[in-house]
Write a protein that holds these residues in place. Structure first.
Motif, PDB file in Angstrom:
ATOM      1  N   TYR A 234      -4.776  13.983  -8.686  1.00  0.00           N
ATOM      2  CA  TYR A 234      -5.223  12.648  -8.295  1.00  0.00           C
ATOM      3  C   TYR A 234      -4.983  11.788  -9.517  1.00  0.00           C
ATOM      4  O   TYR A 234      -4.926  12.153 -10.670  1.00  0.00           O
ATOM      5  CB  TYR A 234      -6.766  12.439  -7.972  1.00  0.00           C
TER       6      TYR A 234
ATOM      7  N   GLN B 290       0.948   3.941  -3.049  1.00  0.00           N
ATOM      8  CA  GLN B 290       0.661   5.371  -2.882  1.00  0.00           C
ATOM      9  C   GLN B 290       1.812   6.289  -3.152  1.00  0.00           C
ATOM     10  O   GLN B 290       1.561   7.263  -3.814  1.00  0.00           O
ATOM     11  CB  GLN B 290       0.186   5.638  -1.454  1.00  0.00           C
ATOM     12  N   SER B 291       3.031   5.666  -3.334  1.00  0.00           N
ATOM     13  CA  SER B 291       4.219   6.216  -3.640  1.00  0.00           C
ATOM     14  C   SER B 291       4.122   6.289  -5.315  1.00  0.00           C
ATOM     15  O   SER B 291       4.404   7.444  -5.969  1.00  0.00           O
ATOM     16  CB  SER B 291       5.404   5.671  -3.483  1.00  0.00           C
TER      17      SER B 291
ATOM     18  N   ARG C  76       1.365   6.694  -7.001  1.00  0.00           N
ATOM     19  CA  ARG C  76       0.154   7.613  -7.385  1.00  0.00           C
ATOM     20  C   ARG C  76       0.841   8.848  -7.426  1.00  0.00           C
ATOM     21  O   ARG C  76       0.553   9.528  -8.164  1.00  0.00           O
ATOM     22  CB  ARG C  76      -1.079   7.287  -6.459  1.00  0.00           C
TER      23      ARG C  76
ATOM     24  N   ASN D 160      -8.966   4.379  -1.384  1.00  0.00           N
ATOM     25  CA  ASN D 160      -7.635   4.807  -1.372  1.00  0.00           C
ATOM     26  C   ASN D 160      -6.780   4.167  -2.329  1.00  0.00           C
ATOM     27  O   ASN D 160      -5.687   3.660  -2.415  1.00  0.00           O
ATOM     28  CB  ASN D 160      -6.859   4.368  -0.152  1.00  0.00           C
TER      29      ASN D 160
ATOM     30  N   ASN E 239       0.762  -1.119  -0.009  1.00  0.00           N
ATOM     31  CA  ASN E 239      -0.103   0.024  -0.093  1.00  0.00           C
ATOM     32  C   ASN E 239       0.843   1.321   0.126  1.00  0.00           C
ATOM     33  O   ASN E 239       0.767   2.216  -0.626  1.00  0.00           O
ATOM     34  CB  ASN E 239      -0.946   0.060   1.107  1.00  0.00           C
ATOM     35  N   SER E 240       2.039   1.159   0.669  1.00  0.00           N
ATOM     36  CA  SER E 240       2.698   2.269   0.706  1.00  0.00           C
ATOM     37  C   SER E 240       3.406   2.769  -0.400  1.00  0.00           C
ATOM     38  O   SER E 240       3.447   3.774  -1.042  1.00  0.00           O
ATOM     39  CB  SER E 240       3.926   2.082   1.934  1.00  0.00           C
TER      40      SER E 240
END
Length: 352
Positions: free
Chosen positions: A57, A43-44, A46, A227, A39-40
């Motif tokens: 976004y 998100q990086s 994205r 998310n 997940n980390s």
């Protein structure tokens, strides 16, 4: 006997030449899309994608760029407003067909394949169609190589309070792209970003609400609310794309090299006396489209080059119909491979 190259020469708009580090990332053991480390990293990815195109976004989807455009069409179906779709090639026409399938209310504005849009003509059209509230176009029209002008589209839409949507599938990673003023824009992993095919993305600058009418897989609002990871997504594809994007964090020399290699590739075709469809002044540096003379079959030429490990685009329906071939240059296309392609092409068509 056909001489086979010891090197594979990828000049397709997908799959493209891949960096070994990207391949290594893909070959890692898969991990759960629910684990914290993934997940980390997701998100990086994205955040890096958004910085790359100046967007707030991005939502990633498991599928090709066409899926991303379907997701855009699904969002537009919620507006209950009339739109305008611009087309100057095969992929503009594909957007039209997708809009029809979503029963969107829209008008079309078309020009000949290989031609650029005139701001004056678009404005004249909008002057007579004042009810239009969104506009959708292809940035880099892969079928001809024409690079439509985002700044022109953005200025027209800003002055008229029109939402701008773009297909940037063949442009992000080839030329600078600024999506700050764009409502929705599509992209994919397997073309100009130089990763494996299989992920697509939709960039946006506004919060998207969850819909009860859009199929869940196409609902960007639902993806955003989760998310970015509402369903299973391939960690292999994500890590490969992350590595590809990281290698573009200083894009200026990359874009410069693509442009220089494009000039070299154009020289190859000019030496062959082949007709280049796309004018260099209005074209993406990545794409060169050639209209072959009648005595040379694009299909046969493409097949023959393929037997020598040299892959060009020739077998799409519109290319076959027009007897066109195409080459696609990315940051991984070396000068050496362009020269090797030139030698092969000369041997195939008997050019001294």
């Amino acid at each position: 006997m056909t001489e086979v190259s010891s090197e594979i020469i990828h000049l397709l708009p997908g799959p493209v030449e891949l960096d070994q580090q990207v391949i290594n990332e893909f070959n890692r053991s898969p991990v759960s899309h629910r684990c914290d480390d993934f997940n980390s990293d997701f998100q990086s990815l994205r955040a890096k994608l958004c910085r790359f195109v100046n967007s707030k976004y991005v939502e990633l989807l498991s599928g090709s760029g066409t899926l991303a455009n379907d997701a855009i069409a699904a969002q537009l179906s919620q507006l209950n407003e009339q739109g305008l779709i611009l087309s100057n090639g095969e992929f503009g026409n594909r957007i039209i067909s997708q809009a029809i399938r979503f029963d969107l209310d829209f008008r079309t504005f078309t020009v000949q394949w290989g031609e650029a849009f005139s701001a004056q003509e678009i404005n004249d059209f909008l002057d007579h169609n004042t009810q239009i509230r969104w506009m959708w176009a292809v940035h880099s029209e892969t079928s001809t190589g024409v690079l439509n002008d985002i700044d022109t589209f953005s200025e027209i839409c800003r002055k008229r309070n029109i939402k701008l949507c773009l297909d940037c599938i063949s442009s992000v990673g080839i030329v600078p792209v600024n999506l700050a003023s764009v409502f929705l824009a599509s992209c994919s992993s397997g073309k100009a970003l130089c990763s494996f095919p299989g992920l697509s993305m939709v960039f946006h600058n506004h919060k998207i609400e969850v819909s009860t009418h859009i199929p869940k897989y196409l609902d960007l609002g639902f993806t955003l609310s989760e998310n970015g990871i509402p369903f299973t997504i391939s960690s292999n594809l994500v890590y490969a794309l992350l590595k590809a994007v990281e290698s573009m964090e200083d894009p200026v020399p990359v874009f410069s090299a693509i442009k220089e290699n494009s000039i070299l590739m154009r020289m190859v075709f000019q030496k062959s006396n082949f007709k280049i469809i796309n004018d260099e002044k209005i074209s993406s540096p990545a794409i060169i489209t050639i209209e072959l003379p009648e005595h040379i079959s694009g299909v046969e030429l493409g097949k023959s080059l393929g037997k020598r490990n040299c892959y060009i685009s020739y077998n799409s329906g519109y290319l076959v119909k027009k007897n066109w071939i195409q080459t696609f240059i990315t940051r991984n296309t070396s000068i050496g491979k362009i020269r090797l392609f030139a030698e092969m092409l000369s041997a195939e068509v008997g050019i001294k």
